[in-house]
Design an enzyme around this catalytic site. Structure first.
Site, PDB file in Angstrom:
ATOM      1  N   THR A 123       6.440  -0.225  -1.649  1.00 46.51           N
ATOM      2  CA  THR A 123       7.667  -1.010  -1.484  1.00 46.51           C
ATOM      3  C   THR A 123       8.418  -0.548  -0.239  1.00 46.51           C
ATOM      4  O   THR A 123       8.943  -1.368   0.516  1.00 46.51           O
ATOM      5  CB  THR A 123       8.545  -0.880  -2.744  1.00 46.51           C
ATOM      6  N   GLU A 136      14.317   3.490  -9.526  1.00 45.20           N
ATOM      7  CA  GLU A 136      13.901   2.648  -8.392  1.00 45.20           C
ATOM      8  C   GLU A 136      14.273   3.295  -7.059  1.00 45.20           C
ATOM      9  O   GLU A 136      13.532   3.204  -6.079  1.00 45.20           O
ATOM     10  CB  GLU A 136      14.555   1.261  -8.493  1.00 45.20           C
TER      11      GLU A 136
HETATM   12  N1  HSE Z   1      13.276  -6.756  -4.241  1.00 42.89           N
HETATM   13  C1  HSE Z   1      12.331  -5.694  -4.068  1.00 42.89           C
HETATM   14  C2  HSE Z   1      11.625  -5.905  -2.746  1.00 42.89           C
HETATM   15  C3  HSE Z   1      11.364  -5.725  -5.212  1.00 42.89           C
HETATM   16  O1  HSE Z   1      11.207  -7.036  -2.490  1.00 42.89           O
HETATM   17  O2  HSE Z   1      11.485  -4.951  -1.978  1.00 42.89           O
HETATM   18  C4  HSE Z   1      10.311  -4.662  -5.187  1.00 42.89           C
HETATM   19  O3  HSE Z   1       9.399  -4.919  -6.242  1.00 42.89           O
END
Ligand code: HSE
Length: 309
Positions: free
Chosen positions: A182, A129
């Site tokens: 993201t 990630e």
């Molecule tokens: N918590 C993360 C965000 C998840 O909202 O950026 C990304 O899928």
């Protein structure tokens, strides 16, 4: 080749409105497939990727990086080959990178006769990630690995808790075919939060957790509210407001942005309502002229699964 397995690596919905970076849940019928093999020649190789244009170089691939983190902790010479069959599109907001990272470490751990706990696997998968978005968030990899609903109570030290998953909860997810990275979606978020909003948000997190454990569907619904992130991010998602309005009008318990978007989730009690919500959302989206997919999925309380040959 020494041994090989095929797995289903599920899609996940992170944040669940109130729980930015801490809450997530696992879907059952949306996900990637992966073949993972132990081989005699040491090292990690991505030998095939189908369904997406992603790097084969181990250090640039989220699955490669996650497995390398696992093997560093294992501290023995091991060879791993990884084949990835992507069905979850990158930048969809339903945990595409998480499925690859979590799937790869789960499979290697399985092939090595489980030297690591699921919680160890969460920390290895977080390295993937980190590569994907610049941030090692665990709210997609944790539900992919543990199944059901998960809470990241703390990042330092990492403390991930599996929550109860009421059996009647069903997700409807619409994925508009636009890519929202993201990293871009994180850049619109403010770093400071007003105390008044924080109070509302942590009240909702507590309410959602309590609602899940007591199977109190009304409480779950009341708690699916995001006063901090959604107002900023929803502007990146076409027709977000109209989708949310119609989903709620058709009986969804709650509706919000799935992870960092552009997917939108609606959580319902029962498959029948989830399907009605799905059709209503379709009727809104069809007018946009954008391509989109809609999934209706129960919650997958197991997480990553072996696929029998
Ligand atoms: N918590 C993360 C965000 C998840 O909202 O950026 C990304 O899928």
């Amino acid at each position: 080749m020494i041994k090989s397995i095929k797995i289903f690596a599920p899609a996940t919905v992170a944040n669940l409105s109130c729980g930015f970076d801490v809450l997530g849940c696992c879907l059952d019928n949306v996900g990637d497939e992966m073949n993972i093999s132990l081989v005699s020649e040491p090292g990690v190789k991505i030998t095939k990727i189908e369904g997406a244009d992603l790097p084969l170089e181990t250090h640039k691939n989220v699955a490669g990086v996650a497995v390398e983190a696992l093997l560093k902790a294992y501290d023995k010479m091991v060879g791993v080959h990884i084949e990835i069959y992507k069905k979850i599109k990158a930048g969809s907001g339903i945990g595409s990178s998480a499925a690859s990272s979590a799937g790869a470490v789960w499979a290697v751990n399985h092939l090595l006769d489980e030297p690591f706990t699921p919680h160890d696997l969460v920390s290895f998968a977080m390295e993937g990630e980190k590569l994907a978005s610049g941030n090692a968030h665990a709210d997609n990899v944790a539900p992919a690995l543990l199944g059901g609903f998960t809470l990241v109570r703390s990042y330092d030290p990492l403390d991930v808790i599996k929550l109860h998953s009421p059996k009647d909860l069903v997700m409807t997810v619409i994925h508009p075919q636009i890519e929202v990275k993201t990293s871009d979606s994180r850049s619109v978020i403010k770093q400071n939060v007003a105390l008044k909003k924080a109070i509302q948000q942590w009240g909702n997190v507590g309410g959602l957790v309590a609602g899940l454990f007591t199977e109190n569907y009304d409480l779950i619904g009341r708690s699916l509210e995001d006063v901090i992130i959604e107002p900023l991010r929803s502007i990146l998602i076409p027709e977000f407001k109209a989708v949310k309005e119609i989903a709620m009008a058709k009986g969804a318990l709650g509706c919000g942005i799935s992870g960092s978007g552009p997917s939108i989730f609606a959580l319902s009690k029962g498959t029948e309502t989830a399907k009605i919500v799905s059709e209503a959302i379709r009727s809104v989206y069809i007018k946009t002229g954008l391509d989109f997919d809609i999934h209706v999925s129960p919650i997958n309380n197991q997480g990553i699964k072996l696929i029998n040959p």
